[in-house]
Design an enzyme around this catalytic site. Structure first.
Site, mmCIF file in Angstrom:
data_model
loop_
_atom_site.group_PDB
_atom_site.id
_atom_site.type_symbol
_atom_site.label_atom_id
_atom_site.label_comp_id
_atom_site.label_asym_id
_atom_site.label_seq_id
_atom_site.Cartn_x
_atom_site.Cartn_y
_atom_site.Cartn_z
ATOM 1 N N HIS A 256 -3.963 -1.429 3.663
ATOM 2 C CA HIS A 256 -4.644 -0.112 3.215
ATOM 3 C C HIS A 256 -3.488 0.832 2.695
ATOM 4 O O HIS A 256 -3.778 1.899 2.288
ATOM 5 C CB HIS A 256 -5.495 0.445 4.111
ATOM 6 C CG HIS A 256 -6.481 1.473 3.800
ATOM 7 N ND1 HIS A 256 -6.385 2.911 4.054
ATOM 8 C CD2 HIS A 256 -7.454 1.381 3.053
ATOM 9 C CE1 HIS A 256 -7.426 3.655 3.453
ATOM 10 N NE2 HIS A 256 -8.247 2.708 2.802
ATOM 11 N N ASP B 82 13.521 0.923 -6.847
ATOM 12 C CA ASP B 82 14.991 0.698 -6.819
ATOM 13 C C ASP B 82 15.507 0.679 -5.387
ATOM 14 O O ASP B 82 16.672 1.219 -5.231
ATOM 15 C CB ASP B 82 15.876 1.456 -7.914
ATOM 16 C CG ASP B 82 15.627 1.031 -9.346
ATOM 17 O OD1 ASP B 82 15.052 -0.138 -9.376
ATOM 18 O OD2 ASP B 82 15.885 1.790 -10.304
ATOM 19 N N LYS C 206 -0.767 2.260 -0.130
ATOM 20 C CA LYS C 206 -0.728 2.499 -1.332
ATOM 21 C C LYS C 206 0.747 3.147 -1.695
ATOM 22 O O LYS C 206 0.916 4.240 -1.993
ATOM 23 C CB LYS C 206 -1.753 3.651 -1.840
ATOM 24 C CG LYS C 206 -3.275 3.148 -1.175
ATOM 25 C CD LYS C 206 -3.814 4.331 -0.367
ATOM 26 C CE LYS C 206 -5.002 4.290 0.262
ATOM 27 N NZ LYS C 206 -5.649 3.035 0.063
#
Lengths: 225, 225
Positions: free
Chosen positions: A150, A157, A152
Site C-alpha cells: 500500500h 537518487d 506510495k
C-alpha cells in the site's frame, strides 16, 4: 596600565565572541537552508499542461486546450520525479497515471536506474502501467502473498523522498484530496531506503523460483527414496 | 612588553573564539536534537498487546494471549496519538480500527479538543468508527462532493504531524505494507495545519444548510413575486 590592558582584553574577547557567534549562526543557516528541502503538495491539482516539463527545450510547442505555464502541485511532483539523475526507486500501490509513466520512461532513456515495486493485484488490472514499464525493459517486482503493497513513495537518487497518500493514478491527481511530502531530511529518507531494499530483496522472484526448484528437487529425491 | 601583550591578546582571542564555536555548536546540536522529531514507522506491525498504553498505571493488568511488553510500530503510533494534551485534528479516509477509536475517545475524556474529517462514503460503512465518535460527542465532518477524502493524517497539539499511507483500519495495521511519518518539522507541519483548517471550513455543514436556506428563501421570494 595593567587594568587598562585587562579591560582591552576582555573587550576584544567580547567583540570576538559576538562576531564568531554571528558568523557561525549565519554559516549554519546557510548550510541548513542549502541542505534541507521540506515541501508539501496538496491535491487535487489544478489541471494544466505539463508538456513543457517533458520538453524544456521547446516550452511553447504545445497547443492543447489546457492552461499553459502554470505551476501546479502535479507539475511540482513531476519535476521532482524528473530531477533523478542516477536512480529512481519506486514503491507504489496503484500506477496508472500516463504522465507519470511517461516520466519514468523518459528517465530510463536518460540512463537512470529504475526499480519499481508494485502491488500484484493492482499491477494486473486494465490501465496499470506496470506492464508498459516492463515491456520497456524496466525492472518491476510485485509483492508476494495476499496483503496489499500500500506504499506510495519514490526515492530519487537515494537522496530525495517523495511520499504521501497519493496513488499514481489520474483520479488521485485530479480529483481526490491527497497529500505528498517531498524531503531530503536524512532521518526520513534513510529508513525508506532501508525499507525499499528489504522489500526489493524480499520480493525477488529468483528467491521463489529457487525455493520451488529446491522443493521440487527435494520432492523428487524423496519420491526416489 | 607591548609585543608580548599583543601575543597574549591574540592568543586569548583565539582560545575565546574556539571555545565559543565549540559551545555554540554543542548548544545548537542540543537545541536541534531537542527540537526536531523525525520518525518513520513501517507496517504491518508486529502483533502485541497495547493495554499497558491505555492503562499505564497498571501495566501488568492484562492477561490476553498476545505478547506483552513489546514496542511495535503500532504501539509507537498509538503513543504519539495519545501524547495529545490540547488538540487532535484528524483527517482520514477509513477509520475502523477499534484501538485507535479507543485512543481518540480516551483523549476526549481527558479534555483534548478533537476534530475529525472523514470520507463520507467510508464513514457510512459497517465497522466505521465515525458514528461511534459522533455518538460520544466528538465533532466529525465528512467531505462534500463525490471525490475521495484520501488523506490519512493527524495533527497532535498543532505541533506534531502523523501522516503516511496507513488508513486507520485493522488490515492496514496488521497486514498491509504501509508507512507513517511522525515529525514536528515546522516546514512540514504548518502546511498540514493550514490544509486541515481549509478543509474543515470547506466541509462545514452549516455552510450548506445556510446556502440551502438562502436558496429556499430566494425561491420562495421569487415564487411570491
Amino acid at each position: 596600565m595593567s587594568m587598562m590592558w585587562t579591560v582591552k582584553v576582555v573587550s576584544l574577547g567580547v567583540v570576538g565572541l559576538s562576531l564568531s557567534v554571528e558568523l557561525l549562526g549565519w554559516l549554519l543557516r546557510r548550510l541548513r537552508t542549502g541542505r534541507t528541502l521540506n515541501e508539501v503538495l496538496f491535491f487535487p491539482s489544478e489541471m494544466a499542461c505539463v508538456e513543457h516539463i517533458f520538453t524544456p527545450s521547446s516550452p511553447h510547442s504545445c497547443f492543447c486546450s489546457l492552461p499553459h505555464g502554470i505551476e501546479t502541485s502535479f507539475s511540482r511532483f513531476l519535476r521532482h520525479i524528473l530531477s533523478a539523475t542516477s536512480s529512481l526507486d519506486l514503491c507504489v500501490f496503484a500506477f496508472s497515471n500516463m504522465d507519470l509513466s511517461r516520466a519514468v520512461l523518459a528517465l530510463q532513456r536518460r540512463g537512470v536506474t529504475i526499480r519499481v515495486l508494485a502491488d500484484k493485484d493492482y499491477a494486473g488490472i486494465t490501465g496499470s502501467q506496470i506492464g508498459v514499464l516492463r515491456k520497456a525493459g524496466i525492472c518491476a517486482r510485485c509483492n508476494v502473498g495476499s496483503v496489499y503493497m500500500h506504499h506510495k513513495f519514490a526515492l530519487v537518487d537515494g537522496r530525495l523522498l517523495i511520499t504521501g497518500s497519493l496513488n499514481w493514478t489520474l483520479t488521485a491527481v485530479q480529483s481526490n484530496m491527497e497529500n505528498v511530502i517531498v524531503t531530503d531530511e536524512p532521518d526520513l529518507v534513510q529508513p525508506f531506503i532501508k525499507e525499499f531494499h528489504r522489500l526489493w530483496m524480499h520480493n525477488d522472484p529468483a528467491r521463489f523460483f529457487h525455493s520451488s526448484d529446491q522443493k521440487a528437487a527435494h520432492t523428487t529425491t524423496r519420491t526416489l527414496d
